[in-house]
Design a protein around this motif. Structure first.
Motif, PDB file in Angstrom:
ATOM      1  N   CYS A 123      18.245 -45.862  41.487  1.00 11.75           N
ATOM      2  CA  CYS A 123      17.891 -47.263  41.736  1.00 11.75           C
ATOM      3  C   CYS A 123      18.429 -47.580  43.120  1.00 11.75           C
TER       4      CYS A 123
ATOM      5  N   CYS B 205      17.004 -48.648  35.284  1.00  7.87           N
ATOM      6  CA  CYS B 205      18.350 -48.846  35.803  1.00  7.87           C
ATOM      7  C   CYS B 205      19.198 -49.608  34.784  1.00  7.87           C
TER       8      CYS B 205
ATOM      9  N   ARG C 280      21.650 -51.337  35.264  1.00  9.65           N
ATOM     10  CA  ARG C 280      22.165 -52.589  35.829  1.00  9.65           C
ATOM     11  C   ARG C 280      21.081 -53.668  35.915  1.00  9.65           C
ATOM     12  N   CYS C 281      19.879 -53.278  36.377  1.00  6.41           N
ATOM     13  CA  CYS C 281      18.861 -54.304  36.619  1.00  6.41           C
ATOM     14  C   CYS C 281      17.594 -54.098  35.785  1.00  6.41           C
TER      15      CYS C 281
ATOM     16  N   HIS D  30      21.313 -50.137  43.024  1.00 12.60           N
ATOM     17  CA  HIS D  30      22.528 -50.072  42.222  1.00 12.60           C
ATOM     18  C   HIS D  30      23.209 -48.724  42.161  1.00 12.60           C
TER      19      HIS D  30
HETATM   20 ZN    ZN Z   1      19.165 -51.380  39.585  1.00 15.45          ZN
END
Ligand code: ZN
Ligand code: ZN
Length: 124
Positions: A91, A68, A70-71, A94
């Motif tokens: 994800c 992901c 983002r994370c 997200h």
């Molecule tokens: Zn994520």
């Protein structure tokens, strides 16, 4: 944001009044934040989904172990039951990532419905 597949730059693109997605400038892969995907509606979707190169999308579709953006947690690869050549990564927290040109043959209303089902809501 960095493209999880080709490591290219993802730039923001705005559609409609308040719909923003991230699209990779290199491979044209598309990222939807969870909240953004819920707003998916109507014909605008076909306009930008068709802009990708189908060949690039097919190559990138084989890359399924991505994280992901983002994370950095590994994303879940999902295959479409009726059209197994189509796959996308999710994800749960997200959002989701689509390869370029994957939806050229797709019925857009159908994919929107599927996406909405895949988005977990009211998590307990
Ligand atoms: Zn994520
Ligand atoms: Zn990319």
């Amino acid at each position: 944001m960095q493209c999880p597949k080709c490591k290219g730059v993802m730039e923001e693109a705005t559609y409609g009044r308040n719909m923003t997605i991230d699209r990779c400038v290199e491979c044209r892969g598309i990222w939807f934040d969870t909240g953004e995907a819920e707003k998916l509606k109507g014909k605008w979707m076909s306009d930008f989904l068709d802009s990708g190169d189908v060949k690039t999308g097919k190559v990138n579709n084989k890359i399924t172990d991505i994280n992901c953006p983002r994370c950095s947690v590994e994303m879940t690869h999902v295959k479409d039951m009726e059209q197994p050549h189509i796959g996308y990564e999710i994800c749960e927290e997200h959002g989701m990532y689509f390869d370029a040109g994957e939806f050229t043959d797709y019925k857009y209303e159908t994919i929107v419905e599927k996406i909405l089902k895949l988005i977990p809501r009211n998590q307990t």
